[in-house]
Design an enzyme around this catalytic site. Structure first.
Site, PDB file in Angstrom:
ATOM      1  N   ASP A 280      60.576  14.423  10.539  1.00  0.00           N
ATOM      2  CA  ASP A 280      60.860  14.812  11.914  1.00  0.00           C
ATOM      3  C   ASP A 280      60.544  16.312  11.992  1.00  0.00           C
ATOM      4  OD1 ASP A 280      62.120  14.853  14.543  1.00  0.00           O
ATOM      5  OD2 ASP A 280      63.844  15.783  13.554  1.00  0.00           O
TER       6      ASP A 280
ATOM      7  N   ASP B 177      61.844  18.942  14.871  1.00  0.00           N
ATOM      8  CA  ASP B 177      62.945  19.774  15.360  1.00  0.00           C
ATOM      9  C   ASP B 177      64.190  19.594  14.479  1.00  0.00           C
ATOM     10  OD1 ASP B 177      61.471  20.641  17.680  1.00  0.00           O
ATOM     11  OD2 ASP B 177      61.900  18.718  18.625  1.00  0.00           O
TER      12      ASP B 177
HETATM   13  C1  BG6 Z   1      63.111  15.749  19.830  1.00  0.00           C
HETATM   14  C2  BG6 Z   1      64.350  16.595  19.933  1.00  0.00           C
HETATM   15  O1  BG6 Z   1      62.411  16.102  18.680  1.00  0.00           O
HETATM   16  O2  BG6 Z   1      62.271  15.905  20.960  1.00  0.00           O
HETATM   17  C3  BG6 Z   1      65.029  16.347  21.262  1.00  0.00           C
HETATM   18  O3  BG6 Z   1      65.224  16.293  18.869  1.00  0.00           O
HETATM   19  C4  BG6 Z   1      64.055  16.554  22.401  1.00  0.00           C
HETATM   20  O4  BG6 Z   1      66.129  17.218  21.366  1.00  0.00           O
HETATM   21  C5  BG6 Z   1      62.873  15.619  22.210  1.00  0.00           C
HETATM   22  O5  BG6 Z   1      64.683  16.279  23.652  1.00  0.00           O
HETATM   23  C6  BG6 Z   1      61.839  15.712  23.325  1.00  0.00           C
HETATM   24  O6  BG6 Z   1      61.231  16.970  23.289  1.00  0.00           O
HETATM   25  P1  BG6 Z   1      60.269  17.555  24.408  1.00  0.00           P
HETATM   26  O7  BG6 Z   1      59.720  18.805  23.773  1.00  0.00           O
HETATM   27  O8  BG6 Z   1      59.195  16.531  24.637  1.00  0.00           O
HETATM   28  O9  BG6 Z   1      61.077  17.808  25.610  1.00  0.00           O
HETATM   29 MG    MG Z   2      65.181  16.468  14.884  1.00  0.00          MG
END
Ligand code: BG6
Ligand code: MG
Length: 214
Positions: free
Chosen positions: A8, A10
């Protein structure tokens, strides 16, 4: 026998999970919801729109679809502003070396992030070359805890799901990995990620020597 390792982004490679949190907290405060770190755990790993819906459910707020779209857009604008400042030094300690080491052991490496901003983050961090496959939020229909994202990553790596190991910091992500028939290392607390096969505090704490024992 593990042949593919899926990360993953984030909260596993870099602390962009924190930027998601402060952007959501800022948005939630605009309609009187104080988003706690505990509630924020529910937002990790799921899509942008699902995150917003969870916050609205917490505040018992009902909004028409068009307003939800506008709010999600607003949060993303803030998030993009925050991440434009990120630099390679912010990658979690030991992670680039870990990825290079895994590859030198003939393991195939993928990134599987629900974030539509993942390609930009990877570009800013300068680590695209460390992965054999990249899957982001634009490439999937169902968000974690659905296994779709990890099954697609395994397919791109050409590795059978039961030979893949996933690193995840989100409860929804751990559930998705297990639903895909993969093994999962939870990055964080055992309290939050208890379903994972193995828990580490930080990604690079994982010892390759136990790879095939979990
Ligand atoms: C995930 C995060 O990786 O991506 C979430 O853990 C986030 O918190 C999701 O909402 C969507 O991300 P984005 O950048 O498309 O808004
Ligand atoms: Mg994550």
């Amino acid at each position: 026998m593990i042949e593919g390792v899926i990360f993953d982004l984030d909260g596993v490679i870099v602390d962009t999970a924190h930027y998601h949190y402060i952007a959501w907290k800022r948005l939630a405060s605009e309609f009187g919801v104080t988003l706690t770190t505990q509630q924020n755990e529910l937002l990790k790993g799921v899509s942008r729109m699902r995150s917003l819906e969870i916050i609205l459910e917490l505040g018992k707020i009902h909004l028409p679809e068009a307003e939800k779209v506008a709010l999600a857009k607003k949060k993303n604008k803030w998030f993009v502003e925050y991440i434009e400042a990120i630099r390679p030094e912010e990658i979690f300690a030991g992670v680039p070396e870990m990825l290079a080491n895994y590859r030198s052991q003939n393991l195939k490496i993928a990134l599987a992030s629900s974030s539509k901003n993942a390609p930009r983050v990877i570009e800013l961090l300068g680590i695209a070359h460390l992965f054999d496959a990249l899957v982001d939020g634009t490439m999937i229909t169902h968000t974690k805890p659905d296994p779709e994202i990890f099954l697609l990553a395994a397919k791109l790596l050409n590795v059978s799901p039961d030979r893949c190991l996933v690193f995840e910091d989100a409860e929804a992500g751990v559930e998705a990995a297990l639903a895909a028939g993969m093994k999962c290392v939870g990055v964080g607390s055992a309290e939050q990620l208890g379903k994972a096969n193995y828990i580490v505090k930080q990604t690079a704490d994982f010892d390759l020597a136990i790879l095939n024992k979990i």
